[in-house]
Design a protein around this motif. Sequence first.
Motif, mmCIF file in Angstrom:
data_model
loop_
_atom_site.group_PDB
_atom_site.id
_atom_site.type_symbol
_atom_site.label_atom_id
_atom_site.label_comp_id
_atom_site.label_asym_id
_atom_site.label_seq_id
_atom_site.Cartn_x
_atom_site.Cartn_y
_atom_site.Cartn_z
ATOM 1 N N PRO A 158 0.798 -1.233 0.000
ATOM 2 C CA PRO A 158 0.000 0.000 0.000
ATOM 3 C C PRO A 158 0.831 1.284 0.000
ATOM 4 O O PRO A 158 0.266 2.366 0.060
ATOM 5 N N SER A 159 2.183 1.174 -0.095
ATOM 6 C CA SER A 159 3.023 2.379 0.014
ATOM 7 C C SER A 159 2.762 3.383 -1.099
ATOM 8 O O SER A 159 2.734 4.592 -0.852
ATOM 9 N N ALA A 160 2.558 2.904 -2.343
ATOM 10 C CA ALA A 160 2.338 3.828 -3.461
ATOM 11 C C ALA A 160 1.087 4.674 -3.225
ATOM 12 O O ALA A 160 1.108 5.907 -3.345
ATOM 13 N N PRO A 232 -6.765 -4.630 8.580
ATOM 14 C CA PRO A 232 -7.434 -3.755 9.548
ATOM 15 C C PRO A 232 -6.871 -2.339 9.576
ATOM 16 O O PRO A 232 -7.549 -1.403 9.950
ATOM 17 N N GLU A 233 -5.607 -2.187 9.118
ATOM 18 C CA GLU A 233 -4.964 -0.867 9.203
ATOM 19 C C GLU A 233 -5.418 0.082 8.081
ATOM 20 O O GLU A 233 -5.144 1.273 8.130
ATOM 21 N N ASN A 234 -6.104 -0.456 7.063
ATOM 22 C CA ASN A 234 -6.520 0.389 5.938
ATOM 23 C C ASN A 234 -8.034 0.497 5.832
ATOM 24 O O ASN A 234 -8.743 -0.471 6.073
ATOM 25 N N ASP A 235 -8.499 1.677 5.425
ATOM 26 C CA ASP A 235 -9.947 1.841 5.261
ATOM 27 C C ASP A 235 -10.381 1.226 3.930
ATOM 28 O O ASP A 235 -9.561 0.976 3.040
#
Length: 297
Positions: A158-160, A232-235
């Motif tokens: 998900p870094s980009a 869980p850390e991302n919406d």
Amino acid sequence: AASDVYKRQPQYVAIEEGYFVKEGIKLELVTGFGADKVMAAVLSGDADIGFMGSEASIYAYQQGAQDTVVNFAQLTQRAGNFLVAREEMPDFQWSDLKGADVLGGRKGGMPEMVFEYILKQNGIDPEKDVNIDRSIDFGSTAAAFMGGQGDFSVEFEPSATALEQQDAGYVVASCGVDSGYVPYTAYSAKSSFMQENPQIVQGFVNALQKGMNYVNTHTPEEIAQIIKPQFPENDLKTIETIVKRYQEQDTWKENLIFEKKSFELLEDILEDAGELEKRVPYDKLVNTEFAEKAVEK
């Protein structure tokens, strides 16, 4: 598994939809950051099955591993990394990298080799025309880029997307699109494990194939809803954005069969990067029988 987690969507769908359980498999996921660490876990017996860049099996073979680690299911057919710039560049050309500082990836790792392969395809010499930093650990480049290092960075999800959301960077090119179809990641296991547990390997591949079918026939919104518990850390919106990006570039195969021409292209890339001592025969490191059976089911 290596840490490019978002490319494993078919696997996460298979977990969330209970496909592994239906095949009688109790799955325990462990993340090892980078193909070298994942391969070490498979060779030592800490992991039964590894998910990593297929180049790792060639390196292990070259180093004389007695119990050959064989690829039995190819998941992705596109590189999953993206070139991120400090500003939007709607007319980006690879020649824009001439003279630039780029945060690449670990030398000999698939992300870095695919990136350099693209440069060479575009007539750019990775050694002379671009200043590539290959010293930053896999997974730490985004933080370094955010901290002001480099004009460009080669990033996974998900870094980009995270860099874009923070207005700290912009995706200007997809390495997956520009390198063509490359057998980027595959599942592999030691020959002994496959011989002793063919029903486990077959069940594993059957479940993955069902996950693959789902991902190839559903919308990013539907996929994001299903795999959300794994992230869980991302919406939800972020997950949808990432799923869509991978879906649009044709990341997943329709089946898990690791074809010979793909393996040969992989060896071309390794040869090009100076990482191949001598070419390894396809049938030594690839077994397609489990993947073929899974398609028939």
